[in-house]
Design a protein around this motif. Structure first.
Motif: not given
Length: 793
Positions: A628-630, A669-674
């Protein structure tokens, strides 16, 4: 002194003394023997001897009698046939003075010889030179350091004289040997030892100057001479290691440094001069002693001195000869294949520096052989690391193989491959890329590379090493014609690796693709995945898509989209993988995108969003959020590149809503905290995007059909983890085709053939298309086509 001769016409000449003759002789003897009487013997000596005697003062401290030296020089020029006798007489006096330790007169004799050499250039000079060299040799053989230095200085002056007549019989073998010994002097007094060594270096320099351009002399480049000259120079160069400052001084300061230079600095100057005079056929004989010296004294491990030596070599030789040095280093690397990893790493480090110095095309005519040697060293290193032995039989020898040293060697080889590639023009670099790709074990294509003892892990390691090498070669690769630079024979096996389960291999392939596509150095601006509010701050370099780029995308676009989509489905993907995928999508949009490609890429981004939502996929929550982030990051970029306001507004609205409600669907957010759960969806709407793009003139017919890649045999092969599984697959296929398991086939009729021909082939994108944005409803069967009469027979 009057002597009468009585001749007879019938007999030969006969000397018959008379009484007056006897009286005359007695009178002369009286004058000679009586100390108080002025003798007349001087008048009886040859004129050249008298002139030579007159240049020597009564007190040697007074030095050479200059007025008489001028007379001797004038006589030698007026009567050149006497020059050899003058030299022989001076040599006789010098030998006598050396034996009697009358060193003041020795210095005067050598000064006279030097002046005569400088003044006389006649045909008789050769015989005089023989006497001169005989005296120099006498001085060099003496035990006194001052005499050795004196003889060397005279020889150096002689070496700078250009002779008018050639010499057929002169030999300098003694001088090469003696000067080489002086270079290794171990005299107790350090100051005198330094002077002797410097004299030896100057002497060798003089020998080279005197003989290097004289075809009649013994070839100074022969191994018997080079094996003495080069090690002597390297010995002094090594003694003063760290005194490289002279090479960095401006030219105007070199003259001031010359008087105070150390043996190491003088050696470097001499070594550079020697190498600068080396012709094409002499490079090998000059470099071989360097390699031998570094071997014998274990100087590869420390690398510093070896690198310094070859920097001097590469900067000194003629640039068109650089590839000869490279080839010698490669051959030496092969010869040391079973030596320790530190030795091999030292040679590779020298290769790296040499390649960086050499001009473009320095690799020479055997470009692929250079890379073949380096790749072979990679394979051997992997085998050594995994088997723990240099012996192919697996017998553990006395040498202990250290894994970390082999890893350091492997990294050095990979770095060197990249350094060599940077010296090549584009077309040769393309050849090297194809060559390396041909060496990588690709499932189902060319799997055998590692040895049997290294096994499957060896195969995987070689894949990784060669892909790292390929990444080095592609770094900085720029071409105007992607279609010819990246043919299917290269691109197909490369993309096959994006579907392998090994995460490291997949990441390397993605980085290689990004490196190949990035032709304007935009990659550093997309190393991290993020939402960029205004891409103007990136200062992107964008050129209009060329015709060659359009052709490349027309041929390979669907293949690239398919592998990007499937790469996102890999469960083992981590943040670096998604960052590489983001960079790949971004660079495709900047470097190779026309309007049709832009629509396809947006369609692919929406398909990734659907992939993250699909229930049938067994993707972990982290992967779904990352996808989703990609998708969000790419749509944020592409909407600003298209400059469609309504498109940008829709993307911005979705991103703002996600920031408030579902921040874990954004990269910040996703790559900082799973994320631990996936609740709530704020999505980009395909209908809305289709509407706004269609209103801006884009052909959005393709957006109406969701992107679904069709499976191929490539998937089945790529998923194999090892070569063993690939082989088993081949065996399985063969067993299916064996006659023992033949199945009853259906009866073939005209109708079945007609149906087979009439079925249109599937489109790579999952829909039947005739081109970008044009939907084809049906393929016309061959048997229904209408041809002109002239085409039918």
């Amino acid at each position: 002194w009057n002597v009468n001769y009585h001749h007879s016409s019938a007999e030969p000449e006969t000397f018959i003394p008379t009484s007056s003759d006897v009286h005359s002789v007695n009178t002369c003897l009286l004058f000679c023997l009586c100390p108080g009487v002025c003798g007349c013997c001087g008048a009886l000596r040859p004129r050249y001897k008298r002139l030579v005697d007159n240049i020597f003062p009564e007190d040697p401290e007074d030095g050479l009698v200059k007025a008489n030296m001028e007379k001797l020089t004038f006589y030698a020029l007026s009567a050149p046939e006497k020059l050899d006798r003058i030299g022989a007489y001076l040599s006789e006096r010098l030998s006598r003075d050396v034996a009697r330790h009358r060193y003041g007169y020795v210095c005067i004799a050598m000064e006279a010889l030097d002046q005569l050499l400088m003044a006389c250039h006649c045909q008789s000079i050769n015989l005089f030179v023989e006497s001169f060299l005989k005296m120099v040799r006498k001085l060099l053989e003496a035990d006194k350091p001052n005499l050795q230095i004196l003889g060397t200085n005279s020889f150096v002056k002689f070496a700078n004289i250009e002779e008018d007549t050639p010499s057929y019989h002169r030999s300098y073998d003694f001088f090469v040997s003696r000067f080489s010994e002086m270079c290794h002097s171990s005299y107790e007094d350090p100051d005198i030892r330094t002077k002797i060594r410097m004299a030896g270096i100057k002497g060798l320099q003089g020998v080279v100057r005197k003989t290097v351009n004289d075809e009649l002399q013994a070839n100074i480049w022969d191994p018997q001479h080079m094996d003495k000259i080069v090690p002597s120079l390297l010995f002094n160069l090594q003694q003063g290691e760290g005194t490289e400052r002279s090479a960095l001084l401006p030219q105007s300061q070199h003259a001031l440094q010359k008087e105070k230079e150390s043996p190491a600095e003088l050696t470097e100057r001499c070594f550079r001069e020697l190498l600068g005079r080396a012709a094409y056929g002499n490079i090998k004989n000059a470099v071989t002693p360097v390699l031998t010296h570094l071997d014998n004294h274990s100087l590869w491990e420390s690398k510093t001195f070896a690198v310094r030596c070859f920097k001097i070599i590469m900067y000194s030789i003629q640039s068109q000869h650089s590839h000869l040095v490279i080839q010698q280093l490669l051959s030496h690397l092969d010869a040391n294949s079973k030596n320790s990893a530190t030795v091999r790493a030292g040679i590779v480090e020298v290769l790296l520096e040499a390649a960086a110095i050499a001009a473009s095309g320095s690799v020479g005519p055997t470009v692929l052989e250079v890379f073949n040697t380096l790749l072979r060293q990679l394979r051997l290193s992997v085998d050594y690391e995994l088997t723990g032995s240099y012996d192919s039989c697996g017998n553990i020898g006395s040498k202990i193989i250290k894994e970390h040293e082999e890893r350091q060697l492997q990294e050095a080889v990979i770095k060197t491959i990249g350094s060599f590639a940077n010296t090549l023009p584009t077309y040769q670099r393309s050849e090297v890329m194809l060559f390396i790709m041909g060496k990588i074990p690709v499932p189902g294509m060319h799997p055998v590379l590692a040895s049997e003892k290294s096994g499957l892990e060896g195969n995987r390691m070689i894949q990784v090493m060669l892909l790292k090498s390929l990444l080095q070669v592609t770094t900085g690769f720029q071409t105007t014609n992607m279609l010819t630079a990246l043919p299917s024979s290269f691109l197909d096996p490369l993309l096959a690796f994006t579907l392998m389960e090994d995460a490291e291999i997949r990441l390397l392939v993605l980085e290689i693709l990004v490196s190949l596509i990035d032709r304007h150095d935009n990659w550093p601006k997309f190393t991290s995945i993020s939402i960029i509010s205004d891409i103007a701050v990136l200062k992107l370099k964008v050129d209009k898509c060329s015709r060659q780029d359009n052709l490349f995308m027309k041929k390979h676009a669907q293949q690239l989209y398919r592998h990007i989509f499937l790469a996102c489905k890999e469960e083992s993907s981590s943040q670096p993988h998604f960052e590489a995928l983001y960079a790949l999508l971004a660079l495709l949009s900047i470097e190779l995108a026309n309007e049709e490609v832009v629509v396809d890429l947006i369609r692919l981004a929406l398909a990734l969003q659907d992939l993250a939502l699909a229930n049938e996929e067994t993707l972990p929550i982290y992967n779904r959020c990352a996808i989703h982030a990609l998708s969000a990051s790419y749509l944020n970029l592409i909407c600003q590149l298209t400059t469609v306001p309504a498109f940008c507004q829709h993307v911005q609205e979705v991103i703002e809503m996600r920031q408030k409600e579902v921040p874990f669907l954004l990269p910040e957010d996703v790559f900082i905290e799973s994320p631990r759960s996936l609740e709530g969806h704020v999505l980009f709407l395909q209908s809305k995007i289709t509407e706004v793009l269609g209103g801006s003139g884009y052909n959005t017919d393709r957006l109406a059909t969701p992107y679904v890649p069709l499976p191929t045999d490539e998937d089945r092969l790529s998923k194999r983890k090892s070569i063993g599984e690939t082989i088993s697959l081949q065996v399985e296929v063969e067993s299916r085709n064996s006659p023992e398991k033949e199945e009853v086939s259906e009866e073939i009729t005209f109708e079945t053939l007609k149906n087979a021909i009439g079925t249109p082939p599937p489109s790579p994108s999952g829909t039947i298309t005739a081109g970008y944005g044009q939907t084809q409803s049906r393929s016309v069967p061959v048997y229904e086509m209408k041809f002109p009469d002239l085409c039918v027979y």
